[in-house]
Design an enzyme around this catalytic site. Structure first.
Site, PDB file in Angstrom:
ATOM      1  N   ASN A  48       0.813  -1.224   0.000  1.00  0.00           N
ATOM      2  CA  ASN A  48       0.000   0.000   0.000  1.00  0.00           C
ATOM      3  C   ASN A  48       0.842   1.268   0.000  1.00  0.00           C
ATOM      4  OD1 ASN A  48      -2.417  -1.534   0.310  1.00  0.00           O
ATOM      5  ND2 ASN A  48      -1.831  -1.848   2.447  1.00  0.00           N
ATOM      6  N   HIS A 139     -14.063  -1.712   6.385  1.00  0.00           N
ATOM      7  CA  HIS A 139     -12.903  -2.462   6.893  1.00  0.00           C
ATOM      8  C   HIS A 139     -13.209  -3.141   8.236  1.00  0.00           C
ATOM      9  CE1 HIS A 139      -8.669  -2.748   8.489  1.00  0.00           C
ATOM     10  NE2 HIS A 139      -8.473  -3.101   7.228  1.00  0.00           N
ATOM     11  N   GLU A 183     -15.670   4.046   4.255  1.00  0.00           N
ATOM     12  CA  GLU A 183     -14.335   4.303   3.729  1.00  0.00           C
ATOM     13  C   GLU A 183     -14.506   5.255   2.553  1.00  0.00           C
ATOM     14  OE1 GLU A 183     -11.959   0.714   2.955  1.00  0.00           O
ATOM     15  OE2 GLU A 183     -13.182  -0.338   4.417  1.00  0.00           O
ATOM     16  N   SER A 187     -10.844  -0.612   0.425  1.00  0.00           N
ATOM     17  CA  SER A 187      -9.507  -1.200   0.388  1.00  0.00           C
ATOM     18  C   SER A 187      -9.401  -2.426  -0.502  1.00  0.00           C
ATOM     19  CB  SER A 187      -9.057  -1.552   1.807  1.00  0.00           C
ATOM     20  OG  SER A 187      -9.959  -2.458   2.405  1.00  0.00           O
ATOM     21  N   ASP A 212     -13.251   6.955   6.740  1.00  0.00           N
ATOM     22  CA  ASP A 212     -11.909   6.368   6.830  1.00  0.00           C
ATOM     23  C   ASP A 212     -11.224   6.635   5.488  1.00  0.00           C
ATOM     24  OD1 ASP A 212      -9.683   4.700   6.639  1.00  0.00           O
ATOM     25  OD2 ASP A 212     -10.579   3.131   7.868  1.00  0.00           O
ATOM     26  N   HIS A 215      -7.052   4.904   2.252  1.00  0.00           N
ATOM     27  CA  HIS A 215      -6.504   4.617   0.924  1.00  0.00           C
ATOM     28  C   HIS A 215      -6.570   5.799  -0.029  1.00  0.00           C
ATOM     29  CE1 HIS A 215      -5.717   0.432   1.779  1.00  0.00           C
ATOM     30  NE2 HIS A 215      -6.804   0.487   2.526  1.00  0.00           N
ATOM     31  N   LYS A 240       0.057   3.838   4.646  1.00  0.00           N
ATOM     32  CA  LYS A 240      -0.190   3.496   3.239  1.00  0.00           C
ATOM     33  C   LYS A 240       0.568   4.510   2.369  1.00  0.00           C
ATOM     34  CE  LYS A 240      -4.134   0.995   4.847  1.00  0.00           C
ATOM     35  NZ  LYS A 240      -3.406  -0.196   5.286  1.00  0.00           N
TER      36      LYS A 240
END
Ligand SMILES: Cc1ncc(COP(=O)(O)O)c(C=O)c1O
Length: 393
Positions: A48, A139, A183, A187, A212, A215, A240
Site C-alpha cells: 500500500n 474495513h 471508507e 480497500s 476512513d 486509501h 499506506k
C-alpha cells in the site's frame, strides 16, 4: 495437551481444507518496487506504499535524526510523559492537510478505528443508543470499533447512497444520535464512496459523517488531501501512501479533547516513537509536491484496468490505484496468485472473510515505483494465450 489446543488445530485444518488457511511469508525488501522471497525476486503489486515513500531519503533521514535526538521510544502513553513536543507540529500539519480544526495522532489505523469509534458511540455519553449506518464492505477495524461500543450497525448496501437514504428515513424523527460510516476508497475494491451524496444525507438527517480515508490520503484529491472533504470526522493512516506507520483523526477541537479523555486506544497505549514520527513529519512535508507521482500511479492503474478487461478479467468498480481481479472461488484466486508468482510477480489472494464469499480475488495496488513495463509484464502474465498448455488446462 489441553482440549482447547485440539480445537485450534481442528480450526486450522478446516481452514486448510476450504482454501482459507493464512500464513506468514518471510519477505526481504530493499526497495519499493520489488521483494525477495526464498531468494527469488518479484515485482510487488501487493503493498500500500502508493507513493513509494518507504525508502525515500527524506523520510529515512528525518527518522534517523529524530531517533538520534529524541530516542527510539516515547517512554509512556501520551497522557503520561509520551506526549513529546514532536506531536504538536505534526498534528497541525495533519489538520491543515485535512482542512479540519484539529487532529490527533494515534498508533495505528486499526487501533484508531477500534477505539475512536468505540468512544464516539458511547451510549452513556450520548444519552441514547446511537444509530450507526455503515457500508457493508467497511474495513474489519470499523466493524470491530462498532462491536466494541455495543452499537448495532445498520448496514447499507455497498456504496449505495439511495439505500442509505431509505434506511435513514426509516428512523426519521426518533431522536437518537445518528452516524454514517464509510471508507472513502474501499480497500479491497478500489472504488470510491459517493461522498458528496452522503454528505448531503448526513446534513439532511443531522448525522455525523465519519470517513476512513486510509486509501486516499496522500495519493488522491487535490495536493494529496484525500477525499474526505465532506466528513465531520476523518480517520486515516500513515501506513499506506505516507509510507510509514501511525494514524490520525482529524476533527473539531471538542472532539479531539473528548478523545483524549475517552478513547482507550490513546489513553492506554504507548505514544508513537520518535523515528516513526520523523517519517510521518517528512512525508507530510513531501505530499503536496507529489502531483507527478499521483498522476503516474493513476495512469498505470488505468492502463492496467483497460488491459485486464480486454483479457476478460473482472476488475469490479475500481477507479483508483487499487484494482481487484475478482476470481470467484478461493482456489481460483490462489491459483491466479501462484500463476503470477511463477512469472516473477507478487499479488496476494484475498479471500473471505476479508471479502464476501464467492468474490475471492487478487488485490493489485499500483505505486509510484512501478513502471509502464511492469504493467505490460503483469498483463502478459495474465494473458491465457501466453501460458504454456499445462497451465491453462
Ligand atoms: C480502510 C482501512 N482502515 C484502516 C486500516 C488499518 O490501518 P493500519 O494498517 O494503520 O492499522 C486499513 C489497513 O489495513 C484499511 O484498509
Amino acid at each position: 495437551m489441553p482440549g482447547s489446543e485440539r480445537s485450534y488445530g481442528a480450526y486450522l485444518e478446516a481452514r486448510r481444507r476450504d482454501g482459507l488457511r493464512r500464513g506468514l511469508t518471510g519477505i526481504e525488501a530493499r526497495d519499493a518496487r520489488t521483494i525477495r522471497i526464498g531468494g527469488e525476486a518479484y515485482v510487488n503489486f501487493a503493498s500500500n506504499d502508493y507513493l513509494a515513500l518507504r525508502f525515500h531519503p527524506a523520510l529515512i533521514n528525518r527518522a534517523e535524526a529524530w531517533a538520534e535526538e529524541h530516542g527510539v521510544g516515547s517512554g509512556a502513553s501520551r497522557l503520561v510523559t509520551g506526549n513529546l513536543d514532536l506531536f504538536a507540529g505534526i498534528e497541525s500539519k495533519v489538520a491543515a492537510l485535512k482542512q479540519k480544526p484539529a487532529a490527533l495522532i494515534m498508533a495505528s489505523g486499526f487501533q484508531a478505528n477500534a477505539s475512536v469509534l468505540q468512544a464516539l458511540f458511547d451510549r452513556s455519553v450520548l444519552g441514547a443508543e446511537p444509530l450507526v449506518f455503515s457500508d457493508r464492505l467497511n474495513h474489519a477495524s470499523i466493524h470491530f470499533g462498532c462491536a466494541a461500543s455495543g452499537a448495532r450497525e445498520i448496514r447499507y448496501r455497498h456504496g449505495d447512497a439511495p439505500h442509505l437514504g431509505v434506511l435513514l428515513s426509516q428512523y426519521q424523527g426518533d431522536g437518537r444520535p445518528r452516524f454514517i460510516l464509510t471508507e472513502s476508497v474501499f480497500s479491497m475494491d478500489g472504488d470510491v464512496a459517493p461522498l458528496a451524496e452522503m454528505g448531503r444525507l448526513a446534513r439532511e438527517h443531522d448525522a455525523m459523517l465519519i470517513v476512513d480515508d486510509a486509501h486516499a490520503t496522500g495519493i488522491l484529491g487535490e495536493a494529496g488531501r484525500g477525499l474526505s472533504g465532506e466528513a465531520d470526522v476523518v480517520i486515516g493512516t500513515f501506513s499506506k501512501a505516507l509510507g510509514g506507520f501511525g494514524a490520525y483523526v482529524a476533527c473539531s477541537e471538542t472532539l479531539r479533547e473528548y478523545l483524549i479523555n475517552r478513547c482507550i486506544g490513546l489513553i492506554y497505549s504507548t505514544a508513537l516513537p520518535p523515528p516513526v514520527l520523523g517519517a510521518i513529519d517528512a512525508a507530510l512535508d513531501l505530499v503536496p509536491s507529489l502531483d507527478a507521482e499521483r498522476a503516474h500511479v493513476a495512469s498505470l492503474a488505468k492502463r492496467f484496468r483497460l488491459g485486464a478487461r480486454v483479457l476478460g478479467y473482472d476488475t469490479g468498480a475500481s477507479t483508483t490505484q487499487i484494482v481487484p481481479l475478482i476470481a470467484g472461488s478461493n482456489h481460483a484466486a490462489l491459483s491466479l496468485s501462484k500463476r503470477l508468482r511463477d512469472a516473477g510477480i507478487f499479488a496476494t489472494a484475498i479471500r473471505p472473510p476479508t471479502v464476501p464469499a464467492g468474490t475471492a480475488r487478487l488485490r493489485l495496488a499500483f505505486t509510484a515505483a512501478h513502471t509502464e513495463a511492469d504493467i505490460e509484464g503483469l498483463l502478459t502474465a495474465l494473458d491465457d494465450r501466453a501460458l504454456p498448455r499445462s497451465a491453462t488446462a
